[in-house]
Design a protein around this motif. Structure first.
Motif, mmCIF file in Angstrom:
data_model
loop_
_atom_site.group_PDB
_atom_site.id
_atom_site.type_symbol
_atom_site.label_atom_id
_atom_site.label_comp_id
_atom_site.label_asym_id
_atom_site.label_seq_id
_atom_site.Cartn_x
_atom_site.Cartn_y
_atom_site.Cartn_z
ATOM 1 N N GLY A 97 48.554 39.696 39.932
ATOM 2 C CA GLY A 97 48.504 38.682 39.203
ATOM 3 C C GLY A 97 49.108 37.319 39.782
ATOM 4 O O GLY A 97 48.727 36.213 39.222
ATOM 5 N N LEU A 100 46.547 35.207 42.489
ATOM 6 C CA LEU A 100 44.904 34.812 42.475
ATOM 7 C C LEU A 100 44.842 33.663 42.933
ATOM 8 O O LEU A 100 44.694 32.663 41.957
ATOM 9 N N ARG A 105 41.464 34.767 47.726
ATOM 10 C CA ARG A 105 39.876 34.923 47.474
ATOM 11 C C ARG A 105 39.363 34.687 48.852
ATOM 12 O O ARG A 105 38.090 35.437 49.181
ATOM 13 N N GLU A 125 37.241 45.131 33.640
ATOM 14 C CA GLU A 125 38.223 43.743 33.302
ATOM 15 C C GLU A 125 39.300 43.986 32.363
ATOM 16 O O GLU A 125 40.458 43.306 32.545
ATOM 17 N N ARG A 126 39.397 44.817 31.380
ATOM 18 C CA ARG A 126 40.456 45.193 30.500
ATOM 19 C C ARG A 126 40.891 46.617 30.562
ATOM 20 O O ARG A 126 41.504 47.232 29.806
ATOM 21 N N ARG A 133 43.525 44.378 35.998
ATOM 22 C CA ARG A 133 43.160 43.207 35.242
ATOM 23 C C ARG A 133 43.273 41.988 36.297
ATOM 24 O O ARG A 133 42.095 41.344 36.463
ATOM 25 N N ALA A 134 44.172 41.879 37.107
ATOM 26 C CA ALA A 134 44.028 40.908 37.761
ATOM 27 C C ALA A 134 43.046 40.971 39.299
ATOM 28 O O ALA A 134 42.556 40.026 39.677
ATOM 29 N N TRP A 136 40.107 42.100 38.783
ATOM 30 C CA TRP A 136 38.909 41.864 38.090
ATOM 31 C C TRP A 136 38.945 40.198 38.336
ATOM 32 O O TRP A 136 37.874 39.512 38.861
ATOM 33 N N HIS A 137 39.990 39.437 38.036
ATOM 34 C CA HIS A 137 39.908 38.116 38.408
ATOM 35 C C HIS A 137 39.907 37.765 39.643
ATOM 36 O O HIS A 137 39.696 36.696 39.804
ATOM 37 N N ARG A 140 36.117 37.620 40.420
ATOM 38 C CA ARG A 140 35.390 36.700 39.807
ATOM 39 C C ARG A 140 35.377 35.512 40.339
ATOM 40 O O ARG A 140 36.071 34.982 41.005
ATOM 41 N N GLU A 151 31.611 48.016 36.896
ATOM 42 C CA GLU A 151 33.078 47.934 36.796
ATOM 43 C C GLU A 151 33.371 49.507 36.304
ATOM 44 O O GLU A 151 32.921 49.929 35.433
ATOM 45 N N ALA A 231 31.239 40.099 37.156
ATOM 46 C CA ALA A 231 32.432 39.363 37.520
ATOM 47 C C ALA A 231 31.959 38.044 38.426
ATOM 48 O O ALA A 231 32.617 37.595 38.905
#
Length: 232
Positions: A97, A100, A105, A125-126, A133-134, A136-137, A140, A151, A231
């Motif tokens: 996390g 990011l 990316r 995502e959750r 979770r990180a 998924w972000h 994104r 997912e 995502a």
């Protein structure tokens, strides 16, 4: 719930794993079925996997990371994904996390440039793990707009609160029976020896619970397809 037809998925297909073993637990049967059908499958590992046994003196972080990377590639080979189709970014396990970033990316985009994905399997995502979770972000905004995002959850059945589960208006749930690919999935999970009790000098280190492995092998595997395009 809708049965997932692996032959209906556009390729190449990529599976994105926050840690070594996530793809085997969450997607092993589907990956084996795709490889058996001759589909082009790639794998992307986000973290170095080195935080599972922080107190071990026999497996300090550099050694543990190297061993877990080898286990990851061994397990994927069992599922029909050759080492040449694997990419490992080596981001910090336990702190994804904090990374990011545009640079991270860019690394993901560079990996996907080797084989532009038609379908990407990525963490839900959750899913109740901060690195998941990180992940998924991180994905994104990176996936091409015409890429199908499915997912998968690893920890949701064991640790998920009610709010972590998908809402009926949020996703379509697809299922894939482990069935004929149970043996391959079991051997892929078994490749992750460091997570199955190999490391004896860190009593508080992570060990996959037998009940979790049994649930993963019983199946079915569950995938969530967002009504809003995922995502991407």
């Amino acid at each position: 719930m809708t049965p997932l037809d692996p032959l209906a998925l556009s390729g190449p297909l990529w599976v994105v794993a926050p840690h070594p073993d996530d793809e085997a637990l969450g997607c092993g049967a589907l990956l084996a079925a795709l490889a058996e059908a001759g589909r082009e499958v790639w794998a992307l590992l986000l973290t170095d996997g080195g935080f599972s046994h922080p107190a071990s003196k026999a497996y300090p972080r550099p050694r543990l990371s190297a061993v877990r990377l080898a286990e990851w590639r061994e397990g994927l080979s069992v599922l029909g994904v050759p080492p040449a189709r694997t990419v490992a970014l080596g981001l910090p396990d336990g702190a994804l996390g904090e990374h990011l970033t545009a640079a991270a990316r860019a690394q993901v985009r560079q990996a996907f440039a080797q084989a532009r994905p038609g379908t990407v399997l990525l963490p839900w995502e959750r899913d109740p793990h901060p690195d998941h979770r990180a992940a998924w972000h991180l994905l994104r905004g990176v996936l091409p707009s015409d890429t199908l995002a499915l997912e998968y959850a690893v920890w949701l059945p064991e640790r998920g609160a009610d709010a972590d589960w998908p809402r009926p208006d949020e996703v379509e749930e697809l299922t894939f029976a482990v069935g004929d690919w149970r043996d391959a999935k079991a051997r892929a999970i078994a490749s992750h020896r460091t997570q199955l009790g190999l490391i004896a000098d860190d009593p508080d280190g992570f060990v996959l619970a037998p009940e979790m492995v049994a649930r993963a092998l019983a199946g079915p595997e569950r995938y969530f397809r967002r009504f809003d395009g995922g995502a991407s």
